[in-house]
Write a protein that holds these residues in place. Structure first.
Motif, PDB file in Angstrom:
ATOM      1  N   PHE A 306     -17.869  29.004  19.677  1.00  0.00           N
ATOM      2  CA  PHE A 306     -19.293  28.996  19.337  1.00  0.00           C
ATOM      3  C   PHE A 306     -20.163  29.348  20.542  1.00  0.00           C
ATOM      4  O   PHE A 306     -21.162  30.062  20.422  1.00  0.00           O
ATOM      5  CB  PHE A 306     -19.672  27.613  18.792  1.00  0.00           C
ATOM      6  CG  PHE A 306     -21.075  27.519  18.285  1.00  0.00           C
ATOM      7  CD1 PHE A 306     -21.393  27.919  16.996  1.00  0.00           C
ATOM      8  CD2 PHE A 306     -22.095  27.018  19.088  1.00  0.00           C
ATOM      9  CE1 PHE A 306     -22.698  27.826  16.513  1.00  0.00           C
ATOM     10  CE2 PHE A 306     -23.397  26.918  18.614  1.00  0.00           C
ATOM     11  CZ  PHE A 306     -23.698  27.328  17.325  1.00  0.00           C
ATOM     12  N   GLU A 312     -28.480  33.316  18.065  1.00  0.00           N
ATOM     13  CA  GLU A 312     -28.236  32.817  16.716  1.00  0.00           C
ATOM     14  C   GLU A 312     -27.864  33.919  15.738  1.00  0.00           C
ATOM     15  O   GLU A 312     -27.146  33.682  14.763  1.00  0.00           O
ATOM     16  CB  GLU A 312     -29.466  32.076  16.202  1.00  0.00           C
ATOM     17  CG  GLU A 312     -30.721  32.919  16.121  1.00  0.00           C
ATOM     18  CD  GLU A 312     -31.895  32.146  15.544  1.00  0.00           C
ATOM     19  OE1 GLU A 312     -31.760  31.603  14.436  1.00  0.00           O
ATOM     20  OE2 GLU A 312     -32.944  32.080  16.211  1.00  0.00           O
ATOM     21  N   ILE A 315     -24.101  34.908  16.034  1.00  0.00           N
ATOM     22  CA  ILE A 315     -23.219  33.881  15.470  1.00  0.00           C
ATOM     23  C   ILE A 315     -22.907  34.190  14.005  1.00  0.00           C
ATOM     24  O   ILE A 315     -21.816  33.893  13.508  1.00  0.00           O
ATOM     25  CB  ILE A 315     -23.862  32.486  15.610  1.00  0.00           C
ATOM     26  CG1 ILE A 315     -23.875  32.068  17.096  1.00  0.00           C
ATOM     27  CG2 ILE A 315     -23.123  31.428  14.794  1.00  0.00           C
ATOM     28  CD1 ILE A 315     -24.659  30.805  17.377  1.00  0.00           C
ATOM     29  N   CYS A 316     -23.863  34.824  13.336  1.00  0.00           N
ATOM     30  CA  CYS A 316     -23.655  35.192  11.930  1.00  0.00           C
ATOM     31  C   CYS A 316     -22.465  36.141  11.775  1.00  0.00           C
ATOM     32  O   CYS A 316     -21.835  36.182  10.710  1.00  0.00           O
ATOM     33  CB  CYS A 316     -24.910  35.839  11.362  1.00  0.00           C
ATOM     34  SG  CYS A 316     -26.357  34.741  11.343  1.00  0.00           S
ATOM     35  N   ILE A 319     -19.384  34.104  11.095  1.00  0.00           N
ATOM     36  CA  ILE A 319     -19.363  33.586   9.722  1.00  0.00           C
ATOM     37  C   ILE A 319     -18.982  34.690   8.746  1.00  0.00           C
ATOM     38  O   ILE A 319     -18.210  34.470   7.799  1.00  0.00           O
ATOM     39  CB  ILE A 319     -20.739  32.989   9.362  1.00  0.00           C
ATOM     40  CG1 ILE A 319     -21.074  31.840  10.313  1.00  0.00           C
ATOM     41  CG2 ILE A 319     -20.749  32.498   7.917  1.00  0.00           C
ATOM     42  CD1 ILE A 319     -22.463  31.255  10.127  1.00  0.00           C
ATOM     43  N   LEU A 337     -17.575  26.464  11.815  1.00  0.00           N
ATOM     44  CA  LEU A 337     -18.627  26.345  10.812  1.00  0.00           C
ATOM     45  C   LEU A 337     -19.394  25.035  10.961  1.00  0.00           C
ATOM     46  O   LEU A 337     -20.619  25.003  10.780  1.00  0.00           O
ATOM     47  CB  LEU A 337     -18.039  26.452   9.403  1.00  0.00           C
ATOM     48  CG  LEU A 337     -17.467  27.825   9.030  1.00  0.00           C
ATOM     49  CD1 LEU A 337     -16.830  27.775   7.643  1.00  0.00           C
ATOM     50  CD2 LEU A 337     -18.548  28.901   9.070  1.00  0.00           C
ATOM     51  N   ASP A 339     -19.822  23.550  13.784  1.00  0.00           N
ATOM     52  CA  ASP A 339     -20.669  23.779  14.966  1.00  0.00           C
ATOM     53  C   ASP A 339     -21.966  24.479  14.568  1.00  0.00           C
ATOM     54  O   ASP A 339     -23.008  24.292  15.212  1.00  0.00           O
ATOM     55  CB  ASP A 339     -19.926  24.634  16.003  1.00  0.00           C
ATOM     56  CG  ASP A 339     -18.854  23.848  16.737  1.00  0.00           C
ATOM     57  OD1 ASP A 339     -18.932  22.607  16.756  1.00  0.00           O
ATOM     58  OD2 ASP A 339     -17.928  24.479  17.285  1.00  0.00           O
ATOM     59  N   CYS A 340     -21.904  25.263  13.490  1.00  0.00           N
ATOM     60  CA  CYS A 340     -23.082  25.995  13.018  1.00  0.00           C
ATOM     61  C   CYS A 340     -24.101  25.086  12.325  1.00  0.00           C
ATOM     62  O   CYS A 340     -25.189  25.543  11.970  1.00  0.00           O
ATOM     63  CB  CYS A 340     -22.665  27.105  12.053  1.00  0.00           C
ATOM     64  SG  CYS A 340     -21.722  28.443  12.822  1.00  0.00           S
ATOM     65  N   GLU A 346     -31.892  27.503  12.181  1.00  0.00           N
ATOM     66  CA  GLU A 346     -31.294  28.723  12.720  1.00  0.00           C
ATOM     67  C   GLU A 346     -30.786  29.630  11.599  1.00  0.00           C
ATOM     68  O   GLU A 346     -30.524  29.183  10.473  1.00  0.00           O
ATOM     69  CB  GLU A 346     -30.130  28.379  13.662  1.00  0.00           C
ATOM     70  CG  GLU A 346     -30.546  27.547  14.860  1.00  0.00           C
ATOM     71  CD  GLU A 346     -31.435  28.302  15.841  1.00  0.00           C
ATOM     72  OE1 GLU A 346     -31.862  29.429  15.532  1.00  0.00           O
ATOM     73  OE2 GLU A 346     -31.702  27.767  16.921  1.00  0.00           O
ATOM     74  N   PHE A 348     -27.964  31.074  11.117  1.00  0.00           N
ATOM     75  CA  PHE A 348     -26.584  30.883  10.671  1.00  0.00           C
ATOM     76  C   PHE A 348     -26.378  29.622   9.848  1.00  0.00           C
ATOM     77  O   PHE A 348     -25.318  29.439   9.246  1.00  0.00           O
ATOM     78  CB  PHE A 348     -25.641  30.853  11.884  1.00  0.00           C
ATOM     79  CG  PHE A 348     -26.086  29.923  12.979  1.00  0.00           C
ATOM     80  CD1 PHE A 348     -25.943  28.550  12.872  1.00  0.00           C
ATOM     81  CD2 PHE A 348     -26.661  30.435  14.142  1.00  0.00           C
ATOM     82  CE1 PHE A 348     -26.357  27.702  13.880  1.00  0.00           C
ATOM     83  CE2 PHE A 348     -27.082  29.576  15.154  1.00  0.00           C
ATOM     84  CZ  PHE A 348     -26.926  28.215  15.025  1.00  0.00           C
ATOM     85  N   ALA A 352     -23.449  29.120   6.980  1.00  0.00           N
ATOM     86  CA  ALA A 352     -22.317  28.231   7.219  1.00  0.00           C
ATOM     87  C   ALA A 352     -22.159  27.226   6.082  1.00  0.00           C
ATOM     88  O   ALA A 352     -21.041  26.942   5.633  1.00  0.00           O
ATOM     89  CB  ALA A 352     -22.499  27.502   8.544  1.00  0.00           C
TER      90      ALA A 352
END
Length: 455
Positions: A306, A312, A315-316, A319, A337, A339-340, A346, A348, A352
């Motif tokens: 992560f 942000e 990060i998607c 996912i 997930l 962590d998201c 945000e 993500f 998530a």
């Protein structure tokens, strides 16, 4: 000081700009004049006809001389074809797309959201100096406690809706296709260096207005099912992600082609391409990475740190890969997930949550208990809120949180009894003083419940 600089700096800048334009025009006219003369001399040399030479002279001389003026002042300034669509009727504009707007306390978004609405949003928010990743504090950039608004030289702007910054043009670009002209103070070296650094740290940004920005903004409203809502009610981070994705997926339609044409997930040295951690990947780029994962050429664990992701929106990408990979191969990504779930605002977060809904019930409930306990013990309020939101979406009552609530209820009962006892003692003391005077009163506990005297 900045207001003084803006007032006189703008006058100086406009004067220099006018002088430079005049020089370009005169230079272009002179070049056009000499070009016309040389062409006429060539025609006379080739044909030997004085009549043709005179005709060419009268035609070419004004055309070549006026061409630079036309190119500078009129090219690109022709009125754009007015667009009419269902988007315009369902989500009418309160501004002119692709316009250039002046700076102020609420530049552009005061019109879009309404100045009273913006004031209402930020009035209960606090702003602090932005801290760069190297630990240094910005002197001219202040970010809200919610991390959704930024104050630059006295102007308030929503961070997620600003997609670009140009140091040379001294402008900001918004995802709905509007350019915001920064004040002259932003041209000072110690200001524009901070702005460049800020936008780089927040994620990849555009140095010019992306082609199709306003069109893809409105498509993003449709894609997210948001066209029936006011912009102030939307998750701006998620809207920005959809916009970035649309720009990339449709980049073949635009002249500036933002997507990397030949993106390769694995480099020649065998390491993975770090771009996945730095920017939003297009659908094609995600699919290329998925194909390598599917064939086992790359392990999914390479993309599950992560903290490796720079912002942000990138990060998607992780996912999206887990979604494409499917079960049971994506079970390895359940910790990623969770962590998201660290921040409900945000981009993500909702992605998530939606993906976790597809995971086996036993696995996700075990992780809910584990993360709820960890978040509660460490005081991570945002993470706890995210876990509780997931629990509610899954219609699952977290056992750990239920136990905590029961203990708190018991403590509340004891506190209530203690308060009643304390009040009873104080009432008895007052009554006794009224009957017997202000002499010393013996301690008395009519309830038998231990209590502490409150300050």
């Amino acid at each position: 000081m900045f207001k003084f600089f803006d007032k006189f700096g703008n006058i100086l800048f406009r004067t220099l700009q006018s002088l430079a334009t005049l020089i370009v025009l005169l230079g272009g006219t002179a070049m056009g004049f000499f070009l016309a003369i040389f062409l006429c001399m060539g025609i006379e040399e080739l044909t030997g006809s004085k009549l043709l030479t005179d005709i060419a002279l009268w035609i070419l001389l004004p055309v070549c001389s006026l061409a630079p003026t036309y190119l500078i002042y009129y090219k690109g300034r022709l009125p754009r074809k007015k667009r009419t669509s269902n988007n315009d009727r369902l989500y009418p504009r309160s501004y002119n797309a692709y316009s250039v707007e002046k700076y102020g306390e609420f530049p552009h978004f005061g019109k879009v959201l309404g100045t009273p609405k913006v004031k209402d949003i930020i009035k209960n928010d606090s702003f602090h100096q932005y801290v760069f990743k190297d630990g240094k504090k910005a002197s001219h950039i202040f970010v809200s406690s919610t991390d959704k608004w930024v104050r630059i030289l006295g102007g308030y702007l929503p961070i997620d809706l600003i997609c670009g910054y140009s140091k040379n043009n001294n402008k900001l670009y918004t995802i709905d296709g509007v350019t915001i002209k920064l004040p002259m103070a932003a041209r000072l070296p110690f200001v524009y260096r901070e702005l460049e650094k800020f936008f780089k740290e927040r994620g990849a940004y555009h140095e010019d207005m992306p082609d199709g920005a306003e069109k893809e903004y409105r498509n993003s409203l449709y894609l997210g099912g948001n066209f029936t809502h006011s912009l102030s009610e939307l998750n701006w981070a998620h809207l920005r992600y959809l916009w970035e994705k649309n720009i990339l997926n449709n980049s073949s339609n635009y002249a500036d082609k933002i997507a990397t044409p030949n993106y390769v997930p694995v480099l020649d040295d065998g390491s993975i391409n770090k771009e996945i951690f730095e920017r939003v990947l297009s659908k094609k780029e995600i699919n290329r990475t998925y194909e390598l994962l599917k064939r086992g050429q790359v392990a999914i664990s390479e993309y599950l740190d992560f903290k490796s992701y720079k912002n942000e929106f990138s990060i998607c990408n992780g996912i999206e890969l887990l979604r494409a990979l499917g079960h049971p191969k994506n079970l390895e990504g359940i910790d990623f997930l969770f962590d998201c779930l660290c921040d409900v605002d945000e981009a993500f977060f909702l992605m998530a949550v939606d993906l976790l809904k597809t995971y086996p019930r036993a696995d996700r409930e075990e992780k809910i208990e584990e993360n709820a306990k960890l978040a509660f013990e460490t005081g991570d309020v945002l993470k706890l809120a995210g876990v509780l939101y997931l629990s509610k979406q899954l219609d699952y009552d977290c056992k750990y949180i239920k136990q905590i609530r029961e203990e708190q209820a018991e403590n509340a009962s004891v506190e209530e009894a203690t308060k009643k006892a304390d009040d009873a003692v104080k009432k008895f003391e007052l009554d006794e003083q009224a009957l017997f005077g202000s002499g010393e009163v013996q301690e008395f506990n009519p309830t038998g419940v231990a209590y502490q005297e409150q300050e």
